[in-house]
Design a protein around this motif. Structure first.
Motif, short mmCIF file in Angstrom:
data_model
loop_
_atom_site.label_atom_id
_atom_site.label_comp_id
_atom_site.label_asym_id
_atom_site.label_seq_id
_atom_site.Cartn_x
_atom_site.Cartn_y
_atom_site.Cartn_z
N GLN A 12 0.81 -1.22 0.00
CA GLN A 12 0.00 0.00 0.00
C GLN A 12 0.85 1.28 0.00
O GLN A 12 0.32 2.37 -0.16
N GLU A 13 2.16 1.13 0.17
CA GLU A 13 3.04 2.29 0.11
C GLU A 13 3.07 2.82 -1.32
O GLU A 13 2.82 2.08 -2.28
N THR A 14 3.41 4.09 -1.45
CA THR A 14 3.44 4.70 -2.77
C THR A 14 4.75 4.38 -3.50
O THR A 14 5.76 4.03 -2.88
N LEU A 15 4.71 4.55 -4.80
CA LEU A 15 5.91 4.39 -5.61
C LEU A 15 6.97 5.39 -5.19
O LEU A 15 8.16 5.07 -5.15
N GLN A 16 6.54 6.60 -4.85
CA GLN A 16 7.48 7.61 -4.41
C GLN A 16 8.18 7.17 -3.12
O GLN A 16 9.39 7.33 -2.98
N ALA A 17 7.44 6.60 -2.19
CA ALA A 17 8.03 6.12 -0.93
C ALA A 17 9.03 5.00 -1.21
O ALA A 17 10.11 4.95 -0.61
N ALA A 18 8.69 4.10 -2.14
CA ALA A 18 9.60 3.01 -2.49
C ALA A 18 10.88 3.57 -3.10
O ALA A 18 11.99 3.14 -2.74
N ALA A 19 10.74 4.52 -4.00
CA ALA A 19 11.92 5.12 -4.64
C ALA A 19 12.78 5.84 -3.60
O ALA A 19 14.02 5.75 -3.64
N ARG A 20 12.15 6.52 -2.67
CA ARG A 20 12.89 7.21 -1.62
C ARG A 20 13.64 6.21 -0.74
O ARG A 20 14.81 6.42 -0.40
N THR A 21 12.99 5.12 -0.39
CA THR A 21 13.65 4.09 0.41
C THR A 21 14.84 3.50 -0.35
O THR A 21 15.91 3.31 0.22
N MET A 22 14.65 3.22 -1.63
CA MET A 22 15.75 2.68 -2.44
C MET A 22 16.92 3.65 -2.45
O MET A 22 18.08 3.23 -2.35
N ALA A 23 16.63 4.93 -2.57
CA ALA A 23 17.70 5.94 -2.56
C ALA A 23 18.39 5.96 -1.19
O ALA A 23 19.62 6.02 -1.12
N ASP A 24 17.61 5.89 -0.12
CA ASP A 24 18.17 5.93 1.23
C ASP A 24 19.11 4.76 1.51
O ASP A 24 20.12 4.92 2.19
N ILE A 25 18.74 3.58 1.02
CA ILE A 25 19.56 2.39 1.31
C ILE A 25 20.49 2.03 0.15
O ILE A 25 21.19 1.02 0.21
N ASP A 26 20.48 2.84 -0.90
CA ASP A 26 21.33 2.63 -2.08
C ASP A 26 21.12 1.24 -2.66
O ASP A 26 22.05 0.45 -2.83
N ALA A 27 19.85 0.93 -2.97
CA ALA A 27 19.50 -0.36 -3.56
C ALA A 27 18.44 -0.14 -4.63
O ALA A 27 17.70 0.84 -4.59
N GLY A 28 18.34 -1.06 -5.54
CA GLY A 28 17.33 -0.97 -6.59
C GLY A 28 16.28 -2.04 -6.46
O GLY A 28 15.63 -2.42 -7.43
N PHE A 29 16.08 -2.52 -5.23
CA PHE A 29 15.23 -3.70 -5.00
C PHE A 29 14.65 -3.64 -3.60
O PHE A 29 15.37 -3.34 -2.65
N LEU A 30 13.37 -3.89 -3.50
CA LEU A 30 12.73 -3.99 -2.19
C LEU A 30 11.80 -5.19 -2.16
O LEU A 30 10.93 -5.32 -3.03
N PRO A 31 11.95 -6.05 -1.18
CA PRO A 31 10.94 -7.09 -0.99
C PRO A 31 9.64 -6.42 -0.52
O PRO A 31 9.68 -5.40 0.16
N VAL A 32 8.52 -6.99 -0.91
CA VAL A 32 7.22 -6.45 -0.51
C VAL A 32 6.55 -7.51 0.35
O VAL A 32 6.44 -8.66 -0.05
N GLY A 33 6.12 -7.09 1.54
CA GLY A 33 5.53 -8.03 2.47
C GLY A 33 4.20 -7.55 3.02
O GLY A 33 3.91 -6.35 3.04
N GLU A 34 3.41 -8.52 3.43
CA GLU A 34 2.11 -8.21 4.03
C GLU A 34 1.79 -9.33 5.02
O GLU A 34 1.94 -10.51 4.68
#
Length: 143
Positions: A17-39
């Motif tokens: 449910q997070e936004t694409l912008q939040a995902a992109a910001r997280t990727m920038a913060d952790i210097d990664a191009g990948f995030l697992p998605v969990g629920e």
């Protein structure tokens, strides 16, 4: 060597449910191009910077669209006690650069990337990297 010996354990997990912008910001913060998605404590997908660029922006999604709308739901994963050589073969065959690592209950415990595996610098790592980088339609993002 086992995957648990070289994987990254500190992994950020995104919510669908997070936004694409939040995902992109997280990727920038952790210097990664990948995030697992969990629920509900379960891995349900993967979102990559490429998913955001091609599936989202390329298709006209706004930055407030949900991760769940563009994530990859087909998740290939490995176990922490898998042998690195087996995972290298799998990554080469599937042309995957990163893979979630789960425990026996299929709970996320880390991520292993080709970069983690390169530390060993075996011939097999080089062969896997060549296969991963080989042009293929396997993961085509054609719109």
């Amino acid at each position: 060597m086992k995957v648990s010996e070289c994987m990254t354990r500190d992994v950020r997990v995104a919510n669908p449910q997070e936004t694409l912008q939040a995902a992109a910001r997280t990727m920038a913060d952790i210097d990664a191009g990948f995030l697992p998605v969990g629920e509900n404590d379960r891995l349900i997908g993967i979102v990559t910077d490429r998913d955001i660029a091609i599936r989202a922006v390329g298709c006209g999604y706004a930055s407030d669209a949900k991760i769940g709308d563009v994530m990859s739901r087909e998740v290939r994963y490995c176990y922490a006690d898998d042998d690195v050589s087996d995972i290298l073969d799998m990554m080469a065959e599937q042309q995957i650069r990163r893979m979630p690592v789960v425990d026996g209950d299929k709970r996320l415990v880390g991520v292993v990337s080709i970069g983690d595996l390169v530390k060993d610098e075996t011939r097999q790592t080089g062969e896997a990297l060549c296969e991963i980088a080989r042009p293929s339609s396997m993961h085509s993002q054609v719109i």
